[in-house]
Motif scaffolding. Structure first.
Motif, PDB file in Angstrom:
ATOM      1  N   ILE A  26      43.786  83.647  44.031  1.00  0.00           N
ATOM      2  CA  ILE A  26      44.830  84.678  44.004  1.00  0.00           C
ATOM      3  C   ILE A  26      44.388  85.833  44.886  1.00  0.00           C
ATOM      4  O   ILE A  26      43.288  86.390  44.698  1.00  0.00           O
ATOM      5  CB  ILE A  26      45.100  85.142  42.556  1.00  0.00           C
ATOM      6  CG1 ILE A  26      45.553  83.925  41.726  1.00  0.00           C
ATOM      7  CG2 ILE A  26      46.143  86.236  42.511  1.00  0.00           C
ATOM      8  CD1 ILE A  26      45.565  84.174  40.241  1.00  0.00           C
ATOM      9  N   LYS A  27      45.253  86.137  45.837  1.00  0.00           N
ATOM     10  CA  LYS A  27      44.893  87.199  46.789  1.00  0.00           C
ATOM     11  C   LYS A  27      45.126  88.577  46.179  1.00  0.00           C
ATOM     12  O   LYS A  27      45.850  88.713  45.197  1.00  0.00           O
ATOM     13  CB  LYS A  27      45.746  87.056  48.063  1.00  0.00           C
ATOM     14  CG  LYS A  27      45.445  85.804  48.854  1.00  0.00           C
ATOM     15  CD  LYS A  27      46.311  85.791  50.105  1.00  0.00           C
ATOM     16  CE  LYS A  27      46.684  84.382  50.503  1.00  0.00           C
ATOM     17  NZ  LYS A  27      47.895  83.850  49.898  1.00  0.00           N
ATOM     18  N   GLU A  28      44.530  89.572  46.827  1.00  0.00           N
ATOM     19  CA  GLU A  28      44.765  90.956  46.381  1.00  0.00           C
ATOM     20  C   GLU A  28      46.227  91.312  46.663  1.00  0.00           C
ATOM     21  O   GLU A  28      46.820  90.800  47.614  1.00  0.00           O
ATOM     22  CB  GLU A  28      43.843  91.909  47.136  1.00  0.00           C
ATOM     23  CG  GLU A  28      42.434  91.872  46.601  1.00  0.00           C
ATOM     24  CD  GLU A  28      41.526  92.825  47.359  1.00  0.00           C
ATOM     25  OE1 GLU A  28      40.945  93.681  46.716  1.00  0.00           O
ATOM     26  OE2 GLU A  28      41.420  92.682  48.583  1.00  0.00           O
ATOM     27  N   ALA A  29      46.778  92.183  45.848  1.00  0.00           N
ATOM     28  CA  ALA A  29      48.162  92.660  45.980  1.00  0.00           C
ATOM     29  C   ALA A  29      49.159  91.506  45.887  1.00  0.00           C
ATOM     30  O   ALA A  29      50.200  91.519  46.529  1.00  0.00           O
ATOM     31  CB  ALA A  29      48.349  93.429  47.284  1.00  0.00           C
ATOM     32  N   GLU A  30      48.817  90.522  45.088  1.00  0.00           N
ATOM     33  CA  GLU A  30      49.717  89.396  44.880  1.00  0.00           C
ATOM     34  C   GLU A  30      50.221  89.443  43.440  1.00  0.00           C
ATOM     35  O   GLU A  30      49.517  89.925  42.550  1.00  0.00           O
ATOM     36  CB  GLU A  30      48.948  88.088  45.121  1.00  0.00           C
ATOM     37  CG  GLU A  30      49.836  86.870  45.091  1.00  0.00           C
ATOM     38  CD  GLU A  30      49.110  85.555  45.431  1.00  0.00           C
ATOM     39  OE1 GLU A  30      49.795  84.543  45.495  1.00  0.00           O
ATOM     40  OE2 GLU A  30      47.884  85.561  45.603  1.00  0.00           O
ATOM     41  N   ILE A  31      51.436  88.936  43.222  1.00  0.00           N
ATOM     42  CA  ILE A  31      51.915  88.755  41.840  1.00  0.00           C
ATOM     43  C   ILE A  31      51.924  87.255  41.607  1.00  0.00           C
ATOM     44  O   ILE A  31      52.694  86.521  42.234  1.00  0.00           O
ATOM     45  CB  ILE A  31      53.329  89.336  41.632  1.00  0.00           C
ATOM     46  CG1 ILE A  31      53.366  90.819  42.001  1.00  0.00           C
ATOM     47  CG2 ILE A  31      53.777  89.141  40.182  1.00  0.00           C
ATOM     48  CD1 ILE A  31      54.762  91.442  41.956  1.00  0.00           C
ATOM     49  N   TYR A  32      51.022  86.820  40.757  1.00  0.00           N
ATOM     50  CA  TYR A  32      50.889  85.393  40.485  1.00  0.00           C
ATOM     51  C   TYR A  32      51.335  85.132  39.059  1.00  0.00           C
ATOM     52  O   TYR A  32      50.875  85.781  38.129  1.00  0.00           O
ATOM     53  CB  TYR A  32      49.427  84.978  40.665  1.00  0.00           C
ATOM     54  CG  TYR A  32      49.192  83.487  40.528  1.00  0.00           C
ATOM     55  CD1 TYR A  32      49.229  82.657  41.644  1.00  0.00           C
ATOM     56  CD2 TYR A  32      48.945  82.908  39.292  1.00  0.00           C
ATOM     57  CE1 TYR A  32      49.028  81.289  41.529  1.00  0.00           C
ATOM     58  CE2 TYR A  32      48.738  81.549  39.167  1.00  0.00           C
ATOM     59  CZ  TYR A  32      48.777  80.745  40.286  1.00  0.00           C
ATOM     60  OH  TYR A  32      48.574  79.390  40.172  1.00  0.00           O
ATOM     61  N   SER A  33      52.244  84.182  38.901  1.00  0.00           N
ATOM     62  CA  SER A  33      52.693  83.854  37.538  1.00  0.00           C
ATOM     63  C   SER A  33      52.213  82.469  37.158  1.00  0.00           C
ATOM     64  O   SER A  33      52.369  81.520  37.925  1.00  0.00           O
ATOM     65  CB  SER A  33      54.216  83.883  37.449  1.00  0.00           C
ATOM     66  OG  SER A  33      54.663  85.209  37.565  1.00  0.00           O
ATOM     67  N   LEU A  34      51.638  82.397  35.977  1.00  0.00           N
ATOM     68  CA  LEU A  34      51.197  81.104  35.456  1.00  0.00           C
ATOM     69  C   LEU A  34      52.215  80.676  34.401  1.00  0.00           C
ATOM     70  O   LEU A  34      52.399  81.354  33.399  1.00  0.00           O
ATOM     71  CB  LEU A  34      49.791  81.234  34.858  1.00  0.00           C
ATOM     72  CG  LEU A  34      49.057  79.935  34.567  1.00  0.00           C
ATOM     73  CD1 LEU A  34      48.849  79.106  35.836  1.00  0.00           C
ATOM     74  CD2 LEU A  34      47.690  80.217  33.931  1.00  0.00           C
ATOM     75  N   LEU A  35      52.884  79.572  34.698  1.00  0.00           N
ATOM     76  CA  LEU A  35      53.927  79.087  33.791  1.00  0.00           C
ATOM     77  C   LEU A  35      53.410  77.877  33.033  1.00  0.00           C
ATOM     78  O   LEU A  35      52.677  77.069  33.590  1.00  0.00           O
ATOM     79  CB  LEU A  35      55.167  78.653  34.576  1.00  0.00           C
ATOM     80  CG  LEU A  35      55.738  79.611  35.608  1.00  0.00           C
ATOM     81  CD1 LEU A  35      56.893  78.951  36.347  1.00  0.00           C
ATOM     82  CD2 LEU A  35      56.240  80.865  34.923  1.00  0.00           C
ATOM     83  N   GLY A  36      53.828  77.779  31.797  1.00  0.00           N
ATOM     84  CA  GLY A  36      53.421  76.597  31.034  1.00  0.00           C
ATOM     85  C   GLY A  36      53.915  76.694  29.615  1.00  0.00           C
ATOM     86  O   GLY A  36      54.142  77.789  29.108  1.00  0.00           O
ATOM     87  N   PRO A  37      54.077  75.540  28.974  1.00  0.00           N
ATOM     88  CA  PRO A  37      54.535  75.575  27.578  1.00  0.00           C
ATOM     89  C   PRO A  37      53.459  76.136  26.652  1.00  0.00           C
ATOM     90  O   PRO A  37      52.314  76.336  27.089  1.00  0.00           O
ATOM     91  CB  PRO A  37      54.822  74.113  27.253  1.00  0.00           C
ATOM     92  CG  PRO A  37      54.053  73.324  28.245  1.00  0.00           C
ATOM     93  CD  PRO A  37      53.871  74.169  29.454  1.00  0.00           C
ATOM     94  N   ASN A  38      53.814  76.362  25.399  1.00  0.00           N
ATOM     95  CA  ASN A  38      52.817  76.836  24.424  1.00  0.00           C
ATOM     96  C   ASN A  38      51.667  75.843  24.351  1.00  0.00           C
ATOM     97  O   ASN A  38      51.886  74.633  24.329  1.00  0.00           O
ATOM     98  CB  ASN A  38      53.441  76.948  23.033  1.00  0.00           C
ATOM     99  CG  ASN A  38      54.376  78.134  22.936  1.00  0.00           C
ATOM    100  OD1 ASN A  38      54.280  79.063  23.716  1.00  0.00           O
ATOM    101  ND2 ASN A  38      55.293  78.080  21.986  1.00  0.00           N
ATOM    102  N   GLY A  39      50.451  76.384  24.319  1.00  0.00           N
ATOM    103  CA  GLY A  39      49.287  75.508  24.188  1.00  0.00           C
ATOM    104  C   GLY A  39      48.894  74.828  25.484  1.00  0.00           C
ATOM    105  O   GLY A  39      48.079  73.910  25.489  1.00  0.00           O
ATOM    106  N   SER A  40      49.457  75.290  26.612  1.00  0.00           N
ATOM    107  CA  SER A  40      49.145  74.615  27.878  1.00  0.00           C
ATOM    108  C   SER A  40      47.840  75.108  28.493  1.00  0.00           C
ATOM    109  O   SER A  40      47.302  74.477  29.394  1.00  0.00           O
ATOM    110  CB  SER A  40      50.289  74.814  28.871  1.00  0.00           C
ATOM    111  OG  SER A  40      50.503  76.193  29.056  1.00  0.00           O
TER     112      SER A  40
END
Lengths: 322, 273
Positions: A26-40
Motif C-alpha cells: 500500500i502506497k503512501e497517500a492511498e486509500i486501500y479498502s479490504l473487503l471480505g465477509p465476516n471472519g475472512s
C-alpha cells in the motif's frame, strides 16, 4: 516508501488459518479498502499491522518499520478505529479526546485548539461537553473516528468506519478522508462491507476470503477483469413473440427475458462492434426499441463472485471480528 | 516508563470512577462504616458500663502486659475495663485495615474489567502505552481512592476511639507508631497486591459483577495475610514486622510482573477484548 508492506503474512489460531500468506503493498497517500465477509481475516490483518497480534509466519513493514520490533513507534504513528466506537461513556467527548491525546503525547498546548478543530470538522461542536454515553450511535462513531485521527497519524486503520452512520454523516467522513489524503498525504486502510463506499472512496481494493487475498486492484481494474460479464439490456415498447429467436439466430446469449417489463438482457462478446449492428437488425425487423443499456459489473457483483468462488464464508469465530 | 501516560490513565479512571454512584458509595460508605459504625457498636457498649459494676475476670497473661505497657505508659494502673478497651481498639483497628484490601477489589473491577465489559480495552491496547505503564496506571487509579479511604477511616476511627477510651487510660491511643506503620506501609502494599490480583482475575471474568464475586475470594487470603502480619508483630517482634513488609514487597513485585504479562497484547486481545 510503502505505507504498508506485508510478505506472506500469516496468522494461525491453533489449527485455524485466520490470515493466509497475505502479500500487500500500500502506497503512501492511498486509500486501500479490504473487503471480505465476516471472519475472512480483515480484523486479524489490521490487528497484526497495529501490533496487537504477532504473525505466525511472514512479516510486515508499517511506515517502513518492521512490525516485529518497532511496535511502540508504529502504534504512536498510526491511528486505529476499532470495530466498536469504544468511548468512555461517563466522560465527555472533550475528556475522551483529551485522554487519548495524552496517550499519544500530543503537546499540551495543541490539545485544546485541536479538539475545537476536529469537532468542527466532524460537526460535533455542540456535543463537546456532553457525556459520550448520551450521544447517538452515529455520533459516537464520529467521535471515535475523530479520536483515531486526533494525533495526526500518517496511516489510519478504519474498521467499518461508516457502518452505523446516516448517509449525511457518512458523507462527512468520506469527505474528510479524501481531504486528508489530498492535502496531508495520509494513508487510509479501511476494512469494510460497504462496497459502494469502497468503490467511491478507494484507490485500490483487496478482496479477502478465508484469510487469502483473492483479488486486488483499483475498482476499474477489477471491473476490467470481469468485463466479459457486462450485461446489455434491450427494452421495447411492445413485446414481440419472436424476440428470443431473434437473439438466438444472432448467437447472442440471453441472460434474462421479461415479457411483462418488455426487456431482454443479453451478453455481447464485443460490445463496441456488435451493439450497433444488433440495434440495426432490431430496427429492420420492426422491433420497437426504446432503450439500450450496458450494465457493467459492479464491485458488489465482482465481490460476491470472488467470495462465492471461494466457497461459503465460514462462521465468524471469536478470534476474529470480535 | 512515561509518567505522563500513567497520569493520563489515573486521571481518566478517577474521573470515570467518581461518576459511578456505586463506586462513589463504596469509596465513601465503606470507610464510614468501618470507622464509625464498628467502633461505636463494639466499643461503646463496653464504655457505657459503669466502672464500679465492671467485672474484669482473670488477669491478662504476662506477654499482654509486656506488650501493652509499651503502648500505654500507665497500663498497670489502667483498670480492667480500660485494658479490655485498649485491646479491643487494636483488634478493631485491624478491621479498618481491611479497607485497603476490599476497596481496590471494587475500584479495580471497575477500571480493569469495566474496560473489558465496555469494549474500550482494544483502543487502549492499540495506543502506544507500554504494558508497565498500563499496569502502573491501573494500580494507581485503584490505589489512590483506597488509600485515601483508609486514611480517612483511620483518622475518624482514631478520633472516636480516643474520645471513648481517654477517660480510662488518660492517654491517647492512636495514631501511635504501630498504627502509622500499618496505615502508611502495610495498607498501601496490601492495596497494590489486591489490585494486582484483580488484574489476574480480569482474564477470567467478562463482567464487573462477576469480578465483584470472584474478588471476594481475593480478599480472603489477603485478610489472612493482614491478620498474620499483626500477629507476627504482637507475638514475635518488630523484626517479624519488617520481615512481613519485605514479603509483601516481594509479592507486589512478583504480581506486578505477572500482571504486566496479562496485558501482553497478544494475550490481552484474546482474554480482555
Amino acid at each position: 516508501m510503502l505505507a504498508v508492506e506485508t510478505k506472506n503474512l500469516t496468522k494461525m489460531f491453533h489449527k485455524l488459518k485466520a490470515v493466509d500468506g497475505l502479500n500487500l503493498e500500500i502506497k503512501e497517500a492511498e486509500i486501500y479498502s479490504l473487503l471480505g465477509p465476516n471472519g475472512s481475516g480483515k480484523t486479524t490483518t489490521v490487528r497484526m499491522l497495529t501490533g496487537l497480534l504477532r504473525p505466525t509466519i511472514g512479516g510486515a513493514r508499517v511506515l517502513g518499520l518492521d512490525i516485529s520490533d518497532n511496535l511502540q513507534e508504529i502504534r504512536s504513528r498510526v491511528g486505529h478505529l476499532t470495530e466498536t466506537p469504544a468511548l468512555y461513556e461517563r466522560l465527555t467527548v472533550r475528556q475522551n479526546l483529551d485522554f487519548f491525546a495524552k496517550l499519544y503525547k500530543v503537546p499540551e498546548t495543541e490539545i485544546k485548539p485541536r479538539i475545537e478543530e476536529i469537532v468542527d470538522l466532524f460537526e460535533l461542536p455542540e456535543k463537546l461537553d456532553e457525556p459520550a454515553g448520551t450521544l447517538s450511535k452515529g455520533m459516537k462513531q464520529k467521535v471515535a473516528i475523530a479520536r483515531a485521527m486526533f494525533h495526526e497519524p500518517e496511516l489510519i486503520f478504519l474498521d467499518e468506519p461508516t457502518a452505523s452512520l446516516s448517509p449525511e454523516s457518512a458523507k462527512v467522513i468520506r469527505e474528510q478522508i479524501i481531504k486528508l489524503v489530498k492535502k496531508e498525504k495520509r494513508t487510509f486502510f479501511i476494512c469494510t462491507h460497504n462496497l459502494s463506499e469502497a468503490e467511491r472512496l478507494s484507490s485500490r481494493v483487496g478482496i479477502i476470503n478465508h484469510g487469502r487475498l483473492v483479488a486486488q486492484g483499483s475498482p476499474g481494474e477489477l471491473r476490467e477483469m470481469r468485463k466479459d460479464e457486462t450485461v446489455t439490456v434491450f427494452r421495447f415498447s411492445t413485446w414481440e413473440s419472436n424476440t428470443k429467436e431473434f437473439f438466438a439466430d444472432m448467437k447472442i446469449e440471453i441472460v434474462e427475458q421479461n415479457q411483462e417489463q418488455k426487456y431482454v438482457s443479453v451478453i455481447i462478446k464485443d460490445i463496441e462492434k456488435q451493439t450497433p449492428s444488433i440495434i440495426n437488425s432490431l430496427t429492420k425487423n420492426n422491433f420497437q426499441l426504446v432503450e439500450v443499456k450496458h450494465e457493467f459489473p459492479t464491485l458488489e457483483r465482482i465481490y460476491l463472485e470472488f467470495v462465492e468462488l471461494e466457497g461459503v464464508p465460514r462462521e465468524e469465530n471469536n478470534m476474529e471480528e470480535s | 516508563m512515561d509518567l505522563g501516560r500513567v497520569k493520563a490513565i489515573v486521571k481518566k479512571d478517577l474521573r470515570e470512577m467518581f461518576k459511578s454512584k456505586y463506586i462513589l458509595s463504596a469509596v465513601i460508605g465503606m470507610p464510614i462504616l468501618f470507622a464509625i459504625f464498628i467502633p461505636l457498636s463494639t466499643l461503646y457498649p463496653l464504655v457505657a458500663i459503669d466502672s464500679n459494676e465492671f467485672e474484669g475476670g482473670d488477669e491478662f497473661p504476662d506477654y499482654f502486659k509486656d506488650l501493652f505497657s509499651q503502648v500505654i505508659p500507665n497500663w498497670d494502673s489502667t483498670g480492667a475495663q480500660g485494658q479490655i478497651l485498649v485491646i479491643m481498639s487494636y483488634i478493631m483497628y485491624i478491621v479498618v485495615l481491611l479497607i485497603p484490601i476490599i476497596l481496590p477489589a471494587v475500584t479495580a473491577s471497575e477500571t480493569i474489567i469495566g474496560e473489558k465489559e465496555r469494549k474500550t480495552m482494544e483502543a487502549l491496547l492499540a495506543s502506544p502505552l507500554s504494558e508497565a505503564e498500563l499496569v502502573t496506571g491501573k494500580i494507581l487509579s485503584s490505589f489512590i481512592p483506597s488509600v485515601a479511604g483508609t486514611a480517612f477511616a483511620a483518622i475518624i476511627y482514631s478520633l472516636i476511639t480516643n474520645i471513648m477510651i481517654y477517660p480510662f487510660t488518660n492517654s491517647l491511643l492512636f495514631l501511635d507508631a504501630l498504627s502509622l506503620v500499618f496505615l502508611f506501609v502495610i495498607a498501601p502494599l496490601l492495596s497494590i497486591l489486591s489490585v494486582e490480583l484483580m488484574i489476574l482475575i480480569s482474564t477470567r471474568v467478562t463482567s464487573v459483577r462477576d469480578a465483584y464475586q470472584l474478588g471476594s475470594l481475593v480478599v480472603l487470603p489477603l485478610m489472612m495475610l493482614i491478620i498474620g502480619i499483626v500477629v507476627s508483630y504482637f507475638f514475635i517482634s518488630v523484626i517479624a514486622l519488617i520481615g512481613a513488609v519485605a514479603i509483601l514487597l516481594t509479592l507486589c513485585a512478583i504480581f506486578f510482573k505477572i500482571a504486566t504479562n496479562v496485558f501482553d497484547r497478544e494475550r490481552a486481545i484474546v482474554k480482555l477484548v
